[in-house]
Structure formats: C-alpha cells, structure tokens
Design a protein around this motif. Structure first.
Motif, PDB file in Angstrom:
ATOM      1  N   HIS A 165       3.102   1.899  -9.218  1.00  0.00           N
ATOM      2  CA  HIS A 165       1.706   1.977  -8.811  1.00  0.00           C
ATOM      3  C   HIS A 165       1.601   2.639  -7.446  1.00  0.00           C
ATOM      4  N   TYR A 166       0.653   3.572  -7.331  1.00  0.00           N
ATOM      5  CA  TYR A 166       0.330   4.189  -6.051  1.00  0.00           C
ATOM      6  C   TYR A 166      -1.167   4.056  -5.820  1.00  0.00           C
ATOM      7  N   ASP A 167      -1.529   3.813  -4.570  1.00  0.00           N
ATOM      8  CA  ASP A 167      -2.944   3.706  -4.230  1.00  0.00           C
ATOM      9  C   ASP A 167      -3.615   5.072  -4.205  1.00  0.00           C
ATOM     10  N   ILE A 168      -2.829   6.118  -4.001  1.00  0.00           N
ATOM     11  CA  ILE A 168      -3.386   7.460  -3.944  1.00  0.00           C
ATOM     12  C   ILE A 168      -2.272   8.468  -4.187  1.00  0.00           C
ATOM     13  N   VAL A 169      -2.627   9.592  -4.766  1.00  0.00           N
ATOM     14  CA  VAL A 169      -1.720  10.735  -4.904  1.00  0.00           C
ATOM     15  C   VAL A 169      -2.305  11.883  -4.100  1.00  0.00           C
ATOM     16  N   VAL A 170      -1.468  12.467  -3.253  1.00  0.00           N
ATOM     17  CA  VAL A 170      -1.869  13.624  -2.453  1.00  0.00           C
ATOM     18  C   VAL A 170      -1.015  14.801  -2.900  1.00  0.00           C
TER      19      VAL A 170
ATOM     20  N   ARG B 213       0.861  -1.181   0.000  1.00  0.00           N
ATOM     21  CA  ARG B 213       0.000   0.000   0.000  1.00  0.00           C
ATOM     22  C   ARG B 213       0.906   1.241   0.000  1.00  0.00           C
ATOM     23  N   LYS B 214       0.776   2.046  -1.053  1.00  0.00           N
ATOM     24  CA  LYS B 214       1.693   3.176  -1.220  1.00  0.00           C
ATOM     25  C   LYS B 214       0.928   4.444  -1.573  1.00  0.00           C
ATOM     26  N   ALA B 215       1.455   5.555  -1.086  1.00  0.00           N
ATOM     27  CA  ALA B 215       0.928   6.880  -1.433  1.00  0.00           C
ATOM     28  C   ALA B 215       2.072   7.724  -1.973  1.00  0.00           C
ATOM     29  N   LEU B 216       1.755   8.585  -2.917  1.00  0.00           N
ATOM     30  CA  LEU B 216       2.706   9.573  -3.418  1.00  0.00           C
ATOM     31  C   LEU B 216       2.246  10.930  -2.908  1.00  0.00           C
ATOM     32  N   PHE B 217       3.130  11.637  -2.209  1.00  0.00           N
ATOM     33  CA  PHE B 217       2.788  12.930  -1.621  1.00  0.00           C
ATOM     34  C   PHE B 217       3.589  14.003  -2.357  1.00  0.00           C
ATOM     35  N   ILE B 218       2.880  14.896  -3.025  1.00  0.00           N
ATOM     36  CA  ILE B 218       3.502  16.006  -3.750  1.00  0.00           C
ATOM     37  C   ILE B 218       3.437  17.228  -2.849  1.00  0.00           C
ATOM     38  N   SER B 219       4.595  17.809  -2.567  1.00  0.00           N
ATOM     39  CA  SER B 219       4.642  18.952  -1.663  1.00  0.00           C
ATOM     40  C   SER B 219       5.276  20.135  -2.369  1.00  0.00           C
TER      41      SER B 219
ATOM     42  N   ARG C 198       2.300  11.588   8.636  1.00  0.00           N
ATOM     43  CA  ARG C 198       2.463  10.780   9.850  1.00  0.00           C
ATOM     44  C   ARG C 198       1.110  10.381  10.420  1.00  0.00           C
ATOM     45  N   ALA C 199       0.142  11.284  10.330  1.00  0.00           N
ATOM     46  CA  ALA C 199      -1.207  10.935  10.786  1.00  0.00           C
ATOM     47  C   ALA C 199      -1.822   9.871   9.881  1.00  0.00           C
ATOM     48  N   MET C 200      -1.518   9.902   8.589  1.00  0.00           N
ATOM     49  CA  MET C 200      -1.992   8.857   7.684  1.00  0.00           C
ATOM     50  C   MET C 200      -1.405   7.503   8.073  1.00  0.00           C
ATOM     51  N   ARG C 201      -0.120   7.493   8.405  1.00  0.00           N
ATOM     52  CA  ARG C 201       0.517   6.230   8.800  1.00  0.00           C
ATOM     53  C   ARG C 201      -0.076   5.709  10.106  1.00  0.00           C
ATOM     54  N   ALA C 202      -0.435   6.629  10.990  1.00  0.00           N
ATOM     55  CA  ALA C 202      -1.042   6.195  12.248  1.00  0.00           C
ATOM     56  C   ALA C 202      -2.375   5.500  12.001  1.00  0.00           C
ATOM     57  N   GLN C 203      -3.090   5.947  10.964  1.00  0.00           N
ATOM     58  CA  GLN C 203      -4.379   5.348  10.638  1.00  0.00           C
ATOM     59  C   GLN C 203      -4.232   4.136   9.724  1.00  0.00           C
ATOM     60  N   GLN C 204      -3.146   4.101   8.946  1.00  0.00           N
ATOM     61  CA  GLN C 204      -2.862   2.973   8.047  1.00  0.00           C
ATOM     62  C   GLN C 204      -1.414   2.545   8.272  1.00  0.00           C
ATOM     63  N   PRO C 205      -1.137   1.738   9.289  1.00  0.00           N
ATOM     64  CA  PRO C 205       0.251   1.429   9.666  1.00  0.00           C
ATOM     65  C   PRO C 205       1.088   0.805   8.562  1.00  0.00           C
ATOM     66  N   ASP C 206       0.467   0.133   7.605  1.00  0.00           N
ATOM     67  CA  ASP C 206       1.247  -0.509   6.547  1.00  0.00           C
ATOM     68  C   ASP C 206       1.493   0.406   5.352  1.00  0.00           C
ATOM     69  N   LEU C 207       1.096   1.659   5.461  1.00  0.00           N
ATOM     70  CA  LEU C 207       1.188   2.579   4.328  1.00  0.00           C
ATOM     71  C   LEU C 207       2.615   3.068   4.132  1.00  0.00           C
ATOM     72  N   GLU C 208       3.115   2.940   2.896  1.00  0.00           N
ATOM     73  CA  GLU C 208       4.396   3.531   2.517  1.00  0.00           C
ATOM     74  C   GLU C 208       4.132   4.831   1.761  1.00  0.00           C
TER      75      GLU C 208
ATOM     76  N   ILE D 152      -8.140  11.832   3.673  1.00  0.00           N
ATOM     77  CA  ILE D 152      -7.339  11.169   2.640  1.00  0.00           C
ATOM     78  C   ILE D 152      -7.489   9.654   2.732  1.00  0.00           C
ATOM     79  N   VAL D 153      -7.404   9.128   3.933  1.00  0.00           N
ATOM     80  CA  VAL D 153      -7.532   7.678   4.123  1.00  0.00           C
ATOM     81  C   VAL D 153      -8.932   7.208   3.716  1.00  0.00           C
TER      82      VAL D 153
END
Length: 720
Positions: free
Chosen positions: A418-423, A315-321, A337-347, A708-709
């Motif tokens: 592949h990314y599950d989501i782009v932020v 499970r992966k996310a791409l974060f554009i900042s 970090r809050a996303m990881r707290a809600q989805q611990p397996d998220l990269e 986001i989650v």
C-alpha cells in the motif's frame, strides 16, 4: 518471390517504408527478454521454431497463430507473463523463423496441430494453460479435446470455433480473399489489419502487425489460410471439461462476436469476457487487460503476502523516476527531500532502474527490490541512436514493449503493498496505461514532466507529423475523459517554457492546453546555487587547481552521447596547444568504455562523477549534450557552456531550447556543422564569453513538494 505492387498510402503513412519482403522485425521476437530455451522441431522436412521464456512457474502455451502474424505479435504480453509462467511460443510454418513450404499439402490444420504438439513434447510440457488467438483457437480446442490431461485452462481470444465451407457464397468469398493475397500483398495487409484494429489510436499495433505480415509472402500465407478452412470444432467444444475463458471484442470485424458466443455456450462451464468496443487482437492492442485476465483465470498469486491493518500502515509514497540520464532523478530526489521536510514521517520507495537507481542507492535511498524485473528504457534509446542523432519521437513510439512490461510490474507492486500516493516523473507507462485501464488506479497519482507534446522534426515528413499529432490527440482525449487519473499534473517549469504551437492540425495550442491542465512550479534544482558560489572552495574540495582552466564534457548516463564525447576528445590536443593550463574532465558514463578515448596529458576520463553539478559549478566551460537538467544547472550556477542537442530530438531541439532562450542561455551548437578545428575554436571563444543569464528560481522543488503533499492531505476542498 512475389512481385509486390505499390505500397498503399495508408500503410505507408502509418507503418512507414518497409524493408525487403521476408525481413523479420528486429529485435525478433522481443526486445526486453531472452528465451530460456529455443530451437526447432522438424516434421516431414519442415522446421518450426519454438521458444520457452521464463524458467519457473506453471506452463502457459500460445498455440501458433495464423501465418499472417508471428511470435512478435505477443511483444506486449510475453515479457511480463514470462516473469510468472514458463511461456511457450512458436512460429507456425509459413512465417517467423519457421520454414516456408512451397506446396499446399504442407499447409493443413493437421500439420498445424501436430507441429504444436511436437513443441510441447520437445519441452516436456505435461500440463499447461493454452491460449488460442483467432484461427488458432481451433488448435487449442483440439488439444484440450484430444489430450485433456495436458490442458489446465483454456483461453479462446477472438477465436474461430468453426470455419465451414458449406455455403457457395462463403466459398466464393474465400476464393476472392486468397486471390487478393496473391495479387496484391501490401493492399491485403493494409485491409486486414485495418479491420483487426478498430480501436482509435491503434497506429502502433497496426504498424507492428503489418511488419509481421510483411515477413511472410502472400502466396505462402494464402496456402496457410487455406489450411484452416473446412474445420468445425463445435462437437469437440461440447465435450471439453477444462476451465475455459472466452474473450471476444463486441466490435471484432475479423471474427464475428457470434463465434465467441457460440464457444461460450457450447463449452460446459465456460466463462465469457466481452471486450466492449474491442477489436480483434486484444493481446496486441490491450496488453495490460489481457495479462490481468490470464493471471486472474489461472489463479497465479504470490506464495506469501501480508495485509497490514489500515491504522498500522506507515505513511508511504512511491516515486517513479525516468532513468533516461540522471537529470530527472536528481531533481526528483530534491522534491522527495522537500516532501519529507513537510511530512517528517513519510517513507519513500523508488521505482526506477540504473543509472538512476545506482545514484539513489548511493544517496541512501531505498529502491524497491521489485525493480529488478523492469526493462531498462535507456537501453532502448541507445539501440535507436545514430551518430549524435536520435529520433526521439519514434524512440518513444517504439517503447511500447518496455512500457507494457514495466506498467505490469508496477501494477504487481501496487497489489502487494500500500502507498498513500504515487509520484511519477515522466512515468509515461503508468500515465498511459492508467488512462487505458482506469479501474486499476488504487491511490492518488501525481504526474510530473518538463515538456508537453511530441513535435515533428523532419520537414516534409508527413508520416512523422501525422503520428505525432495522433499520439498527442490520444493524450488529450485521455485527460479530457479521465481528469481524475492525475490528481495533480505538475509542469516542472513556467508557463512560457511551453511552446506556443499547436499539438497538430485541429488540436489545441500546447501552452493554452498546458495552462488548463497543469500547475507550474518553476524549475526544480537539486541544490541551492548560493551553496556553490565559492568556486575556489569547490575546486579545492574536488582536487582542481586554481590556476588551471577546467573544461568538463558530460552527456548523462547513457551511451547515446558517445559520438559527441569522442569528437570533443579529438579537439582537446588543439585546445591544449592554445591553452597549456587546460584540463579536461570527460564524463563518459557507465556505458561507454574508457578504452574508447585516447590517453592524453590533461585529459581525465571517468565513468561516473557523483553530484556532477558540483564539478560543473566550478568549471570554466562545460560541453554538454543538450538535456534540460544539466543545462539548467549550468544556468543556475552561471557557468559558461555549449550544448549540442541531438539531431531530430524534439525535446532537446524544441522544448529545451525554448526554455533556455527564456533564461537568455541558448548556447546550442549543431554537432554536424562543426569540424574538429571549428569546435576547438568555438569552445575556447565560449570560455571567455560574458554571462547574462536570467536567474533560475530556487524554490521549484519545495513548490512541487507542496503540491504533492496537498494531494496526500486531501484538504483542498475544506473551508480552512
């Protein structure tokens, strides 16, 4: 030199005041890429400029375009294409950096063709794909016919295949055309490029094209145009054997769509792509679609790739900042970090450039390696800044080369991994080009911002007001037509942080529209204010004495704030005399040299302070530029501060001040209204002023992460 009549109102409103005739746009020809090789070829005493961009990959040569344009026209496509090809460009005699001969005999189709061949010979190009745009499609066809061994693929883009002069009506129209060019060059440019760009909201490519044409003279371009007449490449087209792609807009008002159809019919095996509702100059108006067609047709692909079976993918996310300053990336990391707290397996992979990428790597985050191919938007803003002045709207408007290049790099990444989501936090390039190319969206996309709407800053500047409204209207129409591009739009703040003013004449009120199209999460702090409440402990941790008065001046990670820092450094001796225990920390950022400031007792100048908010939280006074993130962090920790919004910066002067007013913390000072002495007095007064800020919400990052989650989980429609 031509005697130019008055500038047409439409041209002046869109392109603005023009420089001296013959002036090339700057930087020329491109902002984000330098040539691998460049020089001049000379034929018969006429020098023609050429350049090679990129040093690896197959060759891709753009035949030189009609003299009303130059290589600058390719600014939306060449910086990206040069990452995959060795790209050849040149300025045709009569424009750009090439000579401008004074006699008609120096302007002929034979000369144009021979100049192009001379450049290919100079660069030792043995085999290349060739792109012919508009009139220069005939040059490309001729090369493919006379030197078939040299042309691997042929692109004809809005191209002429013949410009015969065998009808009296055509001859008369041509003579009138040439007379208009010589008599009223500004009016001709306005008419010509208005016809070229029939697509809505084309003010920026129109402006660029007008300025390209302005760098030539009407008399020279008239001779240049005459050199194209009388050609008929239809017989040569029928004899071609190279793979050919014909690209033509069905609303091309400059070169009839029938010309493209004729080329596609005559060239054996040619493929035709019709640009529905497209005008004349696709590379300038639709750079992403053009680049993708080139990549697809030439078959350029990565040498190696991996396909991972769906259920084996992590499970992966791409974060554009956004990398303009450091405020965005700190709040983005809090959200991540809050996303990881809600989805611990998220990269999470990060997509950004310095200084943001430097901060993330120091925090142990993974910045994707492909980001080395990105253009740095901070450099763009710095190049346009004056002395504590930045016309932010026009800085955004002229960032189109950066945006096109960076979006295409983003698109490359999304094809490779592949990314599950782009932020995207103010990822304007992704948001804009996704809406212009909706078929490219491959996964959920969440868009974040802390302001909505470009607003004019200069009273009486009708051009600025009109162009702001046009940009806003474009965004509004995008969202209305393709609401599914943004699976969630998050406003990092509250409803009353948006201004209650219209986007422009006849457009919605910003607050009303934002309420309908965004979800509000409150401000996202990168820390818990309670953890920074013990100022004595903070001072001890960072080496500040309890008995000294600490003043910190900081302007973010760019050089835009250098004038403010220099002014503050000048005030320090005056303040030090009145407050002997004063110590000042000047955070200059990595792009302002330490040598730019005096060496004074009690004045520390640092290029970078990690997690600066911890230092600000124990300061007696902060002097900051006026960006939202730093100001909100100071409000959250209840520290005294003065902010100095950049002149003409609509976000800092309108959006940020509106929000700070809501928190009872509008401490803005106009940089230009204070002398050094007045600034010193104002700062010392502020150091002892009472603080009565409204509390800043502390759950903004968690709320944003929850939104986001929720998009990732895709269960909003379920009963429960």
């Amino acid at each position: 030199m031509d005697q130019h009549p008055a500038i047409p109102p439409r041209l002046l409103r869109t392109a603005g005041p023009l420089p001296e005739p013959g002036t090339l746009p700057q930087p020329y020809p491109y902002e984000t890429v330098l040539p691998h090789k460049e020089g001049f070829v000379e034929r018969g005493g006429v020098k023609s400029w050429y350049a090679q961009y990129g040093d690896a990959g197959p060759w891709l040569a753009f035949a030189p375009i009609f003299q009303i344009a130059n290589s600058h026209m390719l600014r939306g496509v060449l910086p990206y294409l040069s990452q995959h090809y060795r790209v050849v460009v040149m300025d045709l005699r009569g424009n750009g950096r090439s000579d401008r001969p004074a006699t008609q005999d120096q302007y002929s189709f034979d000369h144009y063709y021979a100049d192009f061949v001379a450049v290919l010979d100079r660069l030792e190009v043995e085999r290349t794909a060739v792109v012919g745009i508009s009139a220069t499609a005939m040059t490309a066809i001729r090369l493919a016919h006379e030197q078939p061994h040299r042309v691997s693929q042929l692109f004809l883009v809005g191209g002429w295949i013949e410009r015969r002069m065998d009808a009296p009506a055509v001859v008369e129209a041509v003579q009138q055309n040439l007379a208009s060019m010589r008599a009223d060059w500004p009016a001709y440019l306005d008419e010509f490029f208005t016809i070229c760009f029939t697509e809505p909201h084309s003010t920026k490519p129109y402006e660029d094209a007008v300025r390209d044409g302005w760098s030539a003279q009407g008399a020279h371009v008239a001779m240049g145009l005459a050199g194209w007449f009388g050609q008929d490449l239809r017989p040569q087209a029928q004899a071609l054997r190279c793979p050919t792609l014909v690209i033509h807009g069905d609303n091309d008002q400059r070169v009839s769509y029938k010309q493209g159809e004729t080329a596609a019919r005559l060239i054996p095996g040619a493929r035709m792509v019709t640009v529905g509702a497209g005008g004349h100059l696709m590379p300038a108006r639709d750079p992403v679609a053009f680049c993708r067609l080139v990549r697809e047709f030439t078959g350029v692909q990565p040498p190696r790739s991996t396909w991972v079976r769906a259920m084996a993918r992590k499970r992966k996310a791409l974060f554009i900042s956004s990398a303009i300053g450091l405020g965005h990336v700190q709040r983005d990391l809090a959200i991540a970090r809050a996303m990881r707290a809600q989805q611990p397996d998220l990269e999470i992979d990060w997509f950004t450039v310095p200084p943001a990428s430097t901060y993330l790597e120091r925090e142990g985050e993974r910045v994707h390696p492909i980001t080395h191919r990105l253009a740095n938007e901070s450099r763009h803003f710095e190049s346009l800044a004056g002395e504590h002045d930045l016309q932010a709207f026009f800085a955004l408007r002229t960032m189109d080369e950066v945006m096109a290049r960076n979006f295409m790099v983003f698109a490359d990444l999304l094809e490779q991994e592949h990314y599950d989501i782009v932020v995207g936090d103010e990822s304007w390039e992704v948001d804009y080009h996704y809406h212009e190319n909706p078929e490219l969206k491959r996964q959920p996309f969440v868009f974040l911002t802390d302001f909505v709407g470009c607003l004019p800053m200069e009273e009486g500047n009708e051009r600025e007001a009109w162009l702001c409204a046009d940009r806003n209207a474009d965004d509004i129409e995008h969202v209305a037509r393709y609401p599914w591009i943004r699976d969630r739009a998050i406003f990092v703040g509250n409803e009353d942080d948006t201004p209650e003013v219209p986007f422009g004449p006849g457009l919605p009120v910003i607050r009303d529209w934002t309420r309908r199209n965004y979800t509000f999460t409150g401000y996202a702090l990168p820390f818990d204010p309670k953890s920074l409440a013990d100022t004595d402990a903070l001072r001890a941790r960072h080496g500040y004495r309890r008995d000294e008065k600490l003043m910190i001046a900081a302007v973010g990670g760019t050089a835009v704030g250098a004038p403010l820092l220099r002014r503050i450094a000048e005030t320090f001796p005056m303040m030090k005399r009145q407050v002997p225990e004063l110590r000042m920390l000047l955070v200059a950022g990595p792009r302002v040299p330490r040598e730019a400031f005096p060496v004074l007792d009690g004045l520390d100048v640092l290029p970078y302070v990690h997690n600066l908010f911890e230092h600000l939280a124990c300061a007696d006074l902060a002097l900051v530029q006026g960006g939202l993130s730093t100001c909100m962090e100071l409000v959250a920790t209840r520290r005294r501060f003065l902010s100095f919004p950049l002149e003409r910066h609509f976000e800092q002067c309108i959006h940020v001040r509106n929000r700070l007013h809501n928190y009872c913390a509008d401490c803005a000072v106009r940089f230009r209204e204070l002398t050094v002495e007045q600034l010193a007095d104002r700062a010392l007064q502020a150091m002892h002023a009472p603080v009565d800020y409204r509390p800043v919400e502390t759950d903004g990052a968690v709320r944003a992460a929850r939104e986001i989650v929720a998009v990732m989980e895709n269960r909003h429609w379920a009963a429960g």
